[in-house]
Design a protein around this motif. Structure first.
Motif, PDB file in Angstrom:
ATOM      1  N   TRP A  65       0.841  -1.195   0.000  1.00 51.26           N
ATOM      2  CA  TRP A  65       0.000   0.000   0.000  1.00 51.26           C
ATOM      3  C   TRP A  65       0.881   1.252   0.000  1.00 51.26           C
ATOM      4  N   GLU A  67       4.075   1.547  -0.826  1.00 54.02           N
ATOM      5  CA  GLU A  67       4.875   1.657  -2.047  1.00 54.02           C
ATOM      6  C   GLU A  67       4.030   2.168  -3.209  1.00 54.02           C
ATOM      7  N   GLN A  68       2.785   1.703  -3.303  1.00 51.31           N
ATOM      8  CA  GLN A  68       1.901   2.182  -4.369  1.00 51.31           C
ATOM      9  C   GLN A  68       1.624   3.669  -4.216  1.00 51.31           C
ATOM     10  N   LYS A  69       1.399   4.116  -2.975  1.00 53.53           N
ATOM     11  CA  LYS A  69       1.168   5.547  -2.730  1.00 53.53           C
ATOM     12  C   LYS A  69       2.402   6.355  -3.128  1.00 53.53           C
ATOM     13  N   ARG A  71       4.726   5.550  -5.323  1.00 53.77           N
ATOM     14  CA  ARG A  71       4.871   5.540  -6.783  1.00 53.77           C
ATOM     15  C   ARG A  71       3.876   6.515  -7.415  1.00 53.77           C
ATOM     16  N   GLU A  72       2.643   6.494  -6.928  1.00 55.07           N
ATOM     17  CA  GLU A  72       1.620   7.406  -7.446  1.00 55.07           C
ATOM     18  C   GLU A  72       2.034   8.861  -7.221  1.00 55.07           C
TER      19      GLU A  72
END
Length: 120
Positions: A65, A67-69, A71-72
């Motif tokens: 979660w 890491e996705q934030k 990257r976004e």
């Protein structure tokens, strides 16, 4: 008859902590969600393989979660993103993968001479 208070553990708690992880929760938040202290959560993981596996998955889901934030946000997808706060979170939440590591090695056959080597 075993001594002490009966455990609150219930296998449905495994799914609850995994769901917490999918929302980026910390271990303390996971424990709080199922109504226990962090120490109890770690005790259950030590003594119950099903719960241990679920906790590992939950922590991994939390890291995903975060890491996705990150990257976004890196590509402008999160207004007001604070990269310093993000780095702090990652280094402290997921030390195994993100902490800065300094290795120091001391070798000497002669106790009067010490040779040191440092790596980063």
């Amino acid at each position: 008859m075993p001594a002490g208070r009966p455990t609150k553990y219930d296998s449905s708690m495994c799914d609850k902590i995994i769901e917490c992880g999918k929302r980026g929760c910390s271990v303390a938040e996971m424990a709080g969600t199922i109504g226990i202290h962090k120490d109890t959560l770690y005790d259950w993981a030590k003594n119950n393989q099903e719960f241990s596996d679920s906790l590992k998955i939950a922590i991994q889901e939390s890291q995903i979660w975060w890491e996705q934030k990150g990257r976004e946000a890196t590509f402008g997808g999160i207004e007001g993103f604070n990269p310093t706060a993000f780095i702090f979170q990652m280094k402290n939440r997921f030390r195994e993968d993100y902490a800065d590591v300094n290795k120091h090695e001391v070798k000497s056959e002669n106790p009067l001479v010490i040779v040191t080597k440092s790596e980063q």
